[in-house]
Design a protein around this motif. Sequence first.
Motif, PDB file in Angstrom:
ATOM      1  N   ARG A 157      -2.520   9.269   2.080  1.00 52.03           N
ATOM      2  CA  ARG A 157      -3.849   8.728   2.381  1.00 52.03           C
ATOM      3  C   ARG A 157      -3.821   7.627   3.434  1.00 52.03           C
ATOM      4  O   ARG A 157      -4.878   7.195   3.904  1.00 52.03           O
ATOM      5  N   LEU A 158      -2.619   7.197   3.811  1.00 48.09           N
ATOM      6  CA  LEU A 158      -2.474   6.102   4.765  1.00 48.09           C
ATOM      7  C   LEU A 158      -1.209   6.335   5.570  1.00 48.09           C
ATOM      8  O   LEU A 158      -0.144   6.591   5.003  1.00 48.09           O
ATOM      9  N   ARG A 159      -1.314   6.271   6.904  1.00 46.22           N
ATOM     10  CA  ARG A 159      -0.119   6.306   7.733  1.00 46.22           C
ATOM     11  C   ARG A 159       0.538   4.932   7.693  1.00 46.22           C
ATOM     12  O   ARG A 159      -0.153   3.905   7.683  1.00 46.22           O
ATOM     13  N   PRO A 160       1.848   4.853   7.697  1.00 46.84           N
ATOM     14  CA  PRO A 160       2.516   3.555   7.592  1.00 46.84           C
ATOM     15  C   PRO A 160       2.008   2.503   8.570  1.00 46.84           C
ATOM     16  O   PRO A 160       1.741   1.355   8.162  1.00 46.84           O
ATOM     17  N   PRO A 161       1.821   2.816   9.877  1.00 42.99           N
ATOM     18  CA  PRO A 161       1.370   1.760  10.788  1.00 42.99           C
ATOM     19  C   PRO A 161      -0.044   1.264  10.515  1.00 42.99           C
ATOM     20  O   PRO A 161      -0.446   0.210  11.029  1.00 42.99           O
TER      21      PRO A 161
ATOM     22  N   HIS B 294       0.825  -1.210   0.000  1.00 42.82           N
ATOM     23  CA  HIS B 294       0.000   0.000   0.000  1.00 42.82           C
ATOM     24  C   HIS B 294       0.861   1.263   0.000  1.00 42.82           C
ATOM     25  O   HIS B 294       0.418   2.320   0.464  1.00 42.82           O
ATOM     26  N   SER B 295       2.083   1.154  -0.519  1.00 45.37           N
ATOM     27  CA  SER B 295       2.986   2.307  -0.481  1.00 45.37           C
ATOM     28  C   SER B 295       2.436   3.476  -1.285  1.00 45.37           C
ATOM     29  O   SER B 295       2.731   4.637  -0.971  1.00 45.37           O
ATOM     30  N   GLY B 296       1.654   3.211  -2.320  1.00 45.37           N
ATOM     31  CA  GLY B 296       1.065   4.298  -3.088  1.00 45.37           C
ATOM     32  C   GLY B 296       0.178   5.173  -2.230  1.00 45.37           C
ATOM     33  O   GLY B 296       0.221   6.411  -2.328  1.00 45.37           O
ATOM     34  N   ALA B 297      -0.632   4.563  -1.361  1.00 46.81           N
ATOM     35  CA  ALA B 297      -1.483   5.337  -0.458  1.00 46.81           C
ATOM     36  C   ALA B 297      -0.646   6.106   0.558  1.00 46.81           C
ATOM     37  O   ALA B 297      -0.993   7.233   0.937  1.00 46.81           O
ATOM     38  N   VAL B 298       0.467   5.504   0.997  1.00 46.75           N
ATOM     39  CA  VAL B 298       1.369   6.197   1.920  1.00 46.75           C
ATOM     40  C   VAL B 298       1.993   7.409   1.227  1.00 46.75           C
ATOM     41  O   VAL B 298       2.055   8.507   1.787  1.00 46.75           O
ATOM     42  N   LEU B 299       2.450   7.221  -0.012  1.00 46.66           N
ATOM     43  CA  LEU B 299       3.100   8.298  -0.750  1.00 46.66           C
ATOM     44  C   LEU B 299       2.153   9.460  -1.039  1.00 46.66           C
ATOM     45  O   LEU B 299       2.585  10.602  -1.178  1.00 46.66           O
ATOM     46  N   GLN B 300       0.870   9.172  -1.129  1.00 49.88           N
ATOM     47  CA  GLN B 300      -0.112  10.220  -1.384  1.00 49.88           C
ATOM     48  C   GLN B 300      -0.709  10.800  -0.105  1.00 49.88           C
ATOM     49  O   GLN B 300      -1.589  11.649  -0.165  1.00 49.88           O
TER      50      GLN B 300
END
Length: 365
Positions: A322-326, A314-320
């Motif tokens: 939209r998602l915190r890594p944890p 889900h790194s794409g959501a992290v990069l945008q």
Amino acid sequence: MRYLTEFHDPELARRLLDDIAATATRRWTLMEVCGGQTHSIIRHGLDQLLAEQVEFIHGPGCPVCVTPLEMIDRALAIAARPEVILCSFGDMLRVPGSASDLFTVRAHGGDVRVVYSPLDAVGLAEANPDRQVVFFAVGFETTAPAAAMAAVTARRRRLANFSMLVSHVLVPPAMRAVLGAPDNRVAAFLAAGHVCTVMGTAQYEPLVAAHQVPIVVTGFEPLDLLDGVRQAIGQLETGRAELVNAYPRAVRAEGNPAALAMLREVFTVCDRAWRGIGVIPSSGWRLAPDWADLDAQTRFDVAGLTVAESAHCHSGAVLQGRLRPPDCPAFGTRCTPRHPLGATMVSAEGACAAYYQYRRLTPAL
């Protein structure tokens, strides 16, 4: 050391924190653009110290993280060839492609070498005239001038065995893509100071004007970032949207004229795919037509190689942002720095790596 420690002064940090707390009447959402800024924020706990005033969204500011999967696979295919010496910065070696990484290729006999400058690759080409030397040119505007210099130097030395696999990306189009997203929550940006040392600050003025969003150019030390937050919140609280250079010890409005001239000579702007995000128009550089003979994609016939992103990362959501890594279900379990699913966990500037390294392992409530 004295000059550096001044930007870690706890008393000055407390004054800035008090000033921010006194100014903010609500919790504002800020995006720091650079992965180096992300690591500094998490390492020094600035997000925790500012938890009541600021929500930090970590932007797509790690060049290793956004290098598209297909470009990694092209590098792997080139590196596996027996006549090739593939040169790369060290943080690219463990970034996973669709089935492997450059470390694995090297373990299987590929000649993959870590260099500290693109000019090191030019030197290898000169010293090994019977081998093809390829430099994997990855990075934002910060590292692109050195890659351009490598191309110019190789041509001056008439090195027919030197080429580059170019995957440089540009920051402002990525910021524009974030602002144009229907679910955008970013109220202000902390822009990357090292990019602006090369490019200057004028490239951000259209973003401020079009989206009425404050952009504060900052450095990477704790006081740099706190001052950037202070100036951004000051604008937001008074309804202003301005471009501010809060990193004047390194950044000039005009940037670096010599570097800019070399970039204009060697590269041309193109659409570029960003890993986990997709294609962003006019967000990359490729070799200009006059320099096409140095294009490793053409030389080794790998330009047509395309692959699909993994559904498990889900790194794409992290990069945008939209998602915190944890909050990623794979974080810290199936995905760790030793066994990364995506580049945000393995890169030295990746947000997932920062959260893992500094033990921010708890999902949001």
